[in-house]
Write an enzyme that holds these catalytic residues in place. Structure first.
Site, mmCIF file in Angstrom:
data_model
loop_
_atom_site.group_PDB
_atom_site.id
_atom_site.type_symbol
_atom_site.label_atom_id
_atom_site.label_comp_id
_atom_site.label_asym_id
_atom_site.label_seq_id
_atom_site.Cartn_x
_atom_site.Cartn_y
_atom_site.Cartn_z
ATOM 1 N N SER A 46 -22.233 -84.364 0.715
ATOM 2 C CA SER A 46 -22.425 -83.071 1.224
ATOM 3 C C SER A 46 -23.361 -82.317 0.479
ATOM 4 C CB SER A 46 -21.032 -82.520 1.110
ATOM 5 O OG SER A 46 -20.466 -82.225 -0.191
ATOM 6 N N ASP A 47 -23.601 -82.695 -0.876
ATOM 7 C CA ASP A 47 -24.351 -82.001 -1.738
ATOM 8 C C ASP A 47 -24.899 -82.751 -2.749
ATOM 9 O OD1 ASP A 47 -22.738 -81.327 -4.348
ATOM 10 O OD2 ASP A 47 -21.488 -81.179 -2.475
ATOM 11 N N GLY A 72 -9.354 -83.456 3.004
ATOM 12 C CA GLY A 72 -8.884 -82.186 2.213
ATOM 13 C C GLY A 72 -8.842 -81.249 3.143
ATOM 14 N N THR A 86 -15.496 -85.148 1.235
ATOM 15 C CA THR A 86 -16.967 -84.979 0.851
ATOM 16 C C THR A 86 -16.941 -85.211 -0.717
ATOM 17 O OG1 THR A 86 -16.565 -82.546 0.477
ATOM 18 C CG2 THR A 86 -17.214 -83.305 2.460
#
Length: 232
Positions: A203-204, A21, A91
């Site tokens: 990523s989270d 992205g 991600t």
């Protein structure tokens, strides 16, 4: 032929394209992994590069955020530039407690809350799925590299900030992570008879609240990049 979003000629782009992205992640991949690199696109600063990886020709193209943007770039790459294999490298947020920051998720299917499939006027609900060929090759590469990975169903969400805050409900159907692009990519590939796969790095976490930094997202999630590049 050039399109409204990709200023390139047919033949300038390889049959296999990595689709991050973030255009800066595209540049990082090209600078870090590719040889004999040529930049073929800079329209809207959505950078695109072609080079070689271990002797095989491969391209990497930024696609922006969300299904509308990913849908544009993946459609044009397949329809107008004859790309055969489109591999999203992005991600994702964990929806289950066994996924940690840095883990790789290979998406065999992509649920969505989007209305993207309505354009096909189908008499039911379409299930966007990955290319089995690309998926099995990615799994084998991850095993050979001793990379921690999970294969499963993910959610492609139309919203990053949700008013209802109910994204975790998808976990009860064993949907393991959420991102914003894969479902559109899988639908375009099905419609245009190409191969598609989404490989994401966590990523989270929506479970623990953990987050990674912007720089980490751009430059340190290299395991998924190497897996994807091996599919060329």
């Amino acid at each position: 032929m050039a399109t409204a979003h990709i200023n390139s000629n047919k033949g300038d782009i390889a049959e296999t394209v990595l689709l991050p992205g973030d255009p800066l992640r595209a540049k990082f991949i090209a600078d870090t992994f590719l040889e004999n690199v040529v930049q073929y696109n800079s329209v809207r600063n959505m950078l695109g590069f072609t080079g070689t990886y271990k002797g095989k020709r491969v391209s990497v193209q930024g696609s922006g955020m969300g299904m509308p943007s990913c849908g544009i770039y993946s459609y044009e790459l397949i329809k107008f530039f004859d790309c055969k294999n489109i591999i999203r490298v992005g991600t994702a947020g964990a929806l289950v407690d066994y996924l940690n920051i840095g883990d790789v998720v290979i998406a065999m299917g992509a649920c969505t809350n989007s209305n993207y499939a309505s354009q096909y006027e189908l008499p039911g609900t379409f299930a966007p799925i990955a290319s089995y060929e690309l998926l099995t090759k990615a799994v084998e590469k991850a095993k050979n590299m001793n990379i921690k990975y999970s294969v499963g169903n993910i959610l492609s969400s139309d919203t990053f900030y949700t008013a209802s805050n109910d994204t975790l409900k998808w976990a009860k159907m064993n949907v393991i992570a959420v991102e914003m692009e894969a479902a559109a990519l899988y639908m375009n590939a099905s419609f245009l008879n190409a191969n598609a796969l989404c490989i994401s790095t966590i990523s989270d976490s929506l479970v623990t609240g953990e987050n990674s930094t912007t720089k980490e997202r751009e430059q340190t999630f290299t395991n998924m990049m190497e897996i994807a590049l091996s599919l060329a």
